[in-house]
Motif scaffolding. Sequence first.
Motif, PDB file in Angstrom:
ATOM      1  N   HIS A  96       0.829  -1.385  -0.187  1.00  0.00           N
ATOM      2  CA  HIS A  96       0.028   0.014   0.046  1.00  0.00           C
ATOM      3  C   HIS A  96       0.843   1.348  -0.033  1.00  0.00           C
ATOM      4  N   ALA A  97       1.944   1.211  -0.566  1.00  0.00           N
ATOM      5  CA  ALA A  97       2.863   2.317  -0.372  1.00  0.00           C
ATOM      6  C   ALA A  97       2.374   3.359  -1.293  1.00  0.00           C
ATOM      7  N   THR A  98       1.839   3.234  -2.677  1.00  0.00           N
ATOM      8  CA  THR A  98       1.432   4.541  -3.112  1.00  0.00           C
ATOM      9  C   THR A  98       0.106   5.132  -2.598  1.00  0.00           C
ATOM     10  N   ALA A  99      -0.644   4.322  -1.955  1.00  0.00           N
ATOM     11  CA  ALA A  99      -1.824   4.811  -1.303  1.00  0.00           C
ATOM     12  C   ALA A  99      -1.380   5.999  -0.050  1.00  0.00           C
ATOM     13  N   LEU A 100      -0.235   5.152   0.645  1.00  0.00           N
ATOM     14  CA  LEU A 100       0.276   5.694   1.835  1.00  0.00           C
ATOM     15  C   LEU A 100       1.060   6.896   1.480  1.00  0.00           C
ATOM     16  N   ILE A 101       1.617   7.147   0.384  1.00  0.00           N
ATOM     17  CA  ILE A 101       2.381   8.233   0.245  1.00  0.00           C
ATOM     18  C   ILE A 101       1.586   9.420  -0.314  1.00  0.00           C
ATOM     19  N   GLU A 102       0.391   9.055  -1.128  1.00  0.00           N
ATOM     20  CA  GLU A 102      -0.593  10.331  -1.510  1.00  0.00           C
ATOM     21  C   GLU A 102      -1.319  10.598  -0.279  1.00  0.00           C
ATOM     22  N   GLY A 103      -1.687   9.695   0.585  1.00  0.00           N
ATOM     23  CA  GLY A 103      -2.486   9.920   1.543  1.00  0.00           C
ATOM     24  C   GLY A 103      -1.854  11.095   2.688  1.00  0.00           C
ATOM     25  N   CYS A 104      -0.464  10.554   3.041  1.00  0.00           N
ATOM     26  CA  CYS A 104       0.394  11.425   3.761  1.00  0.00           C
ATOM     27  C   CYS A 104       0.643  12.916   3.009  1.00  0.00           C
ATOM     28  N   GLY A 105       0.653  12.904   1.715  1.00  0.00           N
ATOM     29  CA  GLY A 105       0.797  14.073   1.105  1.00  0.00           C
ATOM     30  C   GLY A 105      -0.245  14.911   1.047  1.00  0.00           C
ATOM     31  N   ARG A 106      -1.496  14.381   0.931  1.00  0.00           N
ATOM     32  CA  ARG A 106      -2.626  15.373   1.120  1.00  0.00           C
ATOM     33  C   ARG A 106      -2.869  15.808   2.486  1.00  0.00           C
ATOM     34  N   ALA A 107      -2.580  14.954   3.468  1.00  0.00           N
ATOM     35  CA  ALA A 107      -2.634  15.644   5.006  1.00  0.00           C
ATOM     36  C   ALA A 107      -1.591  16.528   5.287  1.00  0.00           C
ATOM     37  N   ALA A 108      -0.343  16.270   4.730  1.00  0.00           N
ATOM     38  CA  ALA A 108       0.544  17.251   4.979  1.00  0.00           C
ATOM     39  C   ALA A 108       0.172  18.539   4.354  1.00  0.00           C
ATOM     40  N   ALA A 109      -0.329  18.605   2.942  1.00  0.00           N
ATOM     41  CA  ALA A 109      -0.584  19.863   2.355  1.00  0.00           C
ATOM     42  C   ALA A 109      -1.609  20.746   3.269  1.00  0.00           C
ATOM     43  N   VAL A 110      -2.705  19.868   3.839  1.00  0.00           N
ATOM     44  CA  VAL A 110      -3.622  20.887   4.811  1.00  0.00           C
ATOM     45  C   VAL A 110      -2.862  21.098   5.756  1.00  0.00           C
ATOM     46  N   LEU A 111      -2.045  20.434   6.546  1.00  0.00           N
ATOM     47  CA  LEU A 111      -1.279  20.931   7.826  1.00  0.00           C
ATOM     48  C   LEU A 111      -0.465  22.121   7.493  1.00  0.00           C
ATOM     49  N   GLU A 112       0.326  21.882   6.229  1.00  0.00           N
ATOM     50  CA  GLU A 112       1.407  22.982   5.730  1.00  0.00           C
ATOM     51  C   GLU A 112       0.667  23.999   5.196  1.00  0.00           C
ATOM     52  N   GLY A 113      -0.575  24.290   4.836  1.00  0.00           N
ATOM     53  CA  GLY A 113      -0.909  25.232   4.132  1.00  0.00           C
ATOM     54  C   GLY A 113      -1.781  26.347   4.866  1.00  0.00           C
ATOM     55  N   ASP A 114      -3.063  26.457   4.633  1.00  0.00           N
ATOM     56  CA  ASP A 114      -3.762  27.578   5.239  1.00  0.00           C
ATOM     57  C   ASP A 114      -4.184  27.293   6.832  1.00  0.00           C
ATOM     58  N   LEU A 115      -4.105  26.159   7.287  1.00  0.00           N
ATOM     59  CA  LEU A 115      -4.300  25.773   8.869  1.00  0.00           C
ATOM     60  C   LEU A 115      -3.364  26.721   9.535  1.00  0.00           C
ATOM     61  N   PRO A 116      -2.073  26.476   9.473  1.00  0.00           N
ATOM     62  CA  PRO A 116      -1.381  27.149  10.444  1.00  0.00           C
ATOM     63  C   PRO A 116      -1.658  28.895  10.241  1.00  0.00           C
ATOM     64  N   ASP A 117      -1.722  29.427   9.176  1.00  0.00           N
ATOM     65  CA  ASP A 117      -1.943  30.821   9.032  1.00  0.00           C
ATOM     66  C   ASP A 117      -3.344  31.100   9.639  1.00  0.00           C
ATOM     67  N   LEU A 118      -4.542  30.236   9.586  1.00  0.00           N
ATOM     68  CA  LEU A 118      -5.634  30.395  10.185  1.00  0.00           C
ATOM     69  C   LEU A 118      -5.550  30.507  11.543  1.00  0.00           C
ATOM     70  N   LEU A 119      -4.952  29.631  12.285  1.00  0.00           N
ATOM     71  CA  LEU A 119      -4.793  29.564  13.418  1.00  0.00           C
ATOM     72  C   LEU A 119      -3.914  30.819  14.245  1.00  0.00           C
ATOM     73  N   ARG A 120      -2.995  31.182  13.641  1.00  0.00           N
ATOM     74  CA  ARG A 120      -2.321  32.369  13.911  1.00  0.00           C
ATOM     75  C   ARG A 120      -3.245  33.701  13.812  1.00  0.00           C
ATOM     76  N   ARG A 121      -4.174  33.992  12.897  1.00  0.00           N
ATOM     77  CA  ARG A 121      -5.115  35.054  12.789  1.00  0.00           C
ATOM     78  C   ARG A 121      -6.133  34.828  13.925  1.00  0.00           C
ATOM     79  N   LEU A 122      -6.574  33.580  14.008  1.00  0.00           N
ATOM     80  CA  LEU A 122      -7.599  33.446  15.007  1.00  0.00           C
ATOM     81  C   LEU A 122      -7.028  33.717  16.479  1.00  0.00           C
TER      82      LEU A 122
END
Length: 554
Positions: free
Chosen positions: A218-244
Amino acid sequence: MLVSLFVKDFAIVREIEIAPVGGLTVVSGETGAGKSLLVDALMLLTGARADAGAVRHGAERAELVARFAPAADSPALAWLHENDLDEDAECQLRRVIRADGGSRAWINGRPATVAQLAALGALLVEIHGQHEHQALLDRRHQLALLDAFARHPEALAQLRDSARDWQRATQAITALQARGDSADRRLYLEHQIAELANENLAPEAIENLLNEHRRQSHATALIEGCGRAAAVLEGDLPDLLRRLRHDLMRLVEHEPGLAEIDALLDGAQIQVDEAAAALERLRDGFDLDPERLAALDARLARLHDLARKHRTTLPALAARQQALQQELDELGNSEAQLADLARARDDALARWRSAAAQVSAGRKDAATTLSTRVSAIMDGLGMAGGTFAASLEPIDGDAPQGDGAERVEFLVSANPGQPARALRKVASGGELSRISLAIEVAAMGLDAVPTMVFDEVDTGIGGAVAEVVGQALRALGNERQVLCVTHLPQVAAQGHQHLRVSKADDGDGTQSRIEALDAQARVDELARMLGGVDITKATLAHARQMLDHAQRRG
């Protein structure tokens, strides 16, 4: 010994309870009063077959309860312990017989089978009466009695131990030989063990293999899943928390409680950053390696093939390898084992032959002495000229038997000129009971059963012979608890305790009653047995004299 016997709704008995003494208890009463019902109750409590006829007319069920007090070294207590039915030093047998013929049994309050009642009952009560209830008709019991008379317990123990050792060695030899050609078996085991040894079968190694195979699959699925989750955590979420947090801090001066919420958001921001870093490390660790996946598939396939071949699971393959190795090691010693077992069997056989010879000699001497004593006692019990013989018969076959090299058969000729026949084929119930009494008196104190019951032992006799029978019963009562159903005053006078059974019509039908008699009541009962309907002063005087004379004898 028997402490009490309770009977309810049994035959013509509504409800009675007796408490026999430790010596000779005699039971008398008019014909048809139900004297033998106590014997019948004891037989049912010790495994006799039950039927609906045992239930009193109009009742739903009959209930029988016997309470015993076995000695501390009693075989009965040992039996109770072995069968997890012991309850302190008590022993209670209970049986309920329904009007439809069904029955249930209990030992010390626990459900029991009729077979268990019979096994325990044989250690508690010995009933001498009709043919089917005679303990002495059992040839195993006859042999046990003869061995007790011979007094050779050590030789018997050696006999049984050596027979058991011979049987165990023989069974082990047969099991080894049943394996067939050990050379072929060794080659087969060596091949199987070598095949298993090519793989790492340690449970932790197999667990790691399964985990790695899952990751690679399940390496392909694991890489893709981890990438999507990392994109959320490294994208707008940190900036949203700082503004809040910035917006809330502007309002803290108006509501101090918002500072606590800000602290929670600060912790959440830290955890989001840590989660993003962890996802990144995992994603970088995943390796799309088709060759590695193929190698893992091949190894798992080999392991699954081995598991199917040996009919086990992957984690159990290591244990299977150990079992095969153990068998191989044992086969390597099979020839030496066979030699050792053969020597052990020969040694057991030699020990058995030595013990069997000693036991046989003891039995031969005991049979001669017992035969002479019983024949002499029979002569005084109204069977003049009758003879008794304990006949020993050799057992065919070479295999050592735990009971020795012979079996015994008690033979009896009740009258002069008649050929001796097996005791179990003696026709007269009264003669059979008296012969049993003669045997018990001759072997006084050797029978391990604490309670003996004689039903109508005095049938067909009278006068001086009846007095001799009574004296024999009393003598036996000095060694064992004895219950005797009798219709002769000469026998009844000998009892340490006297129970009288009577019957009457109470309006609901005929009922049987029982009572323990005091001294005067005993005189009255003996007078009835002597004189019938019309009791005279002379009859009463005779009865008193008979009782005084019997009791003075001790």
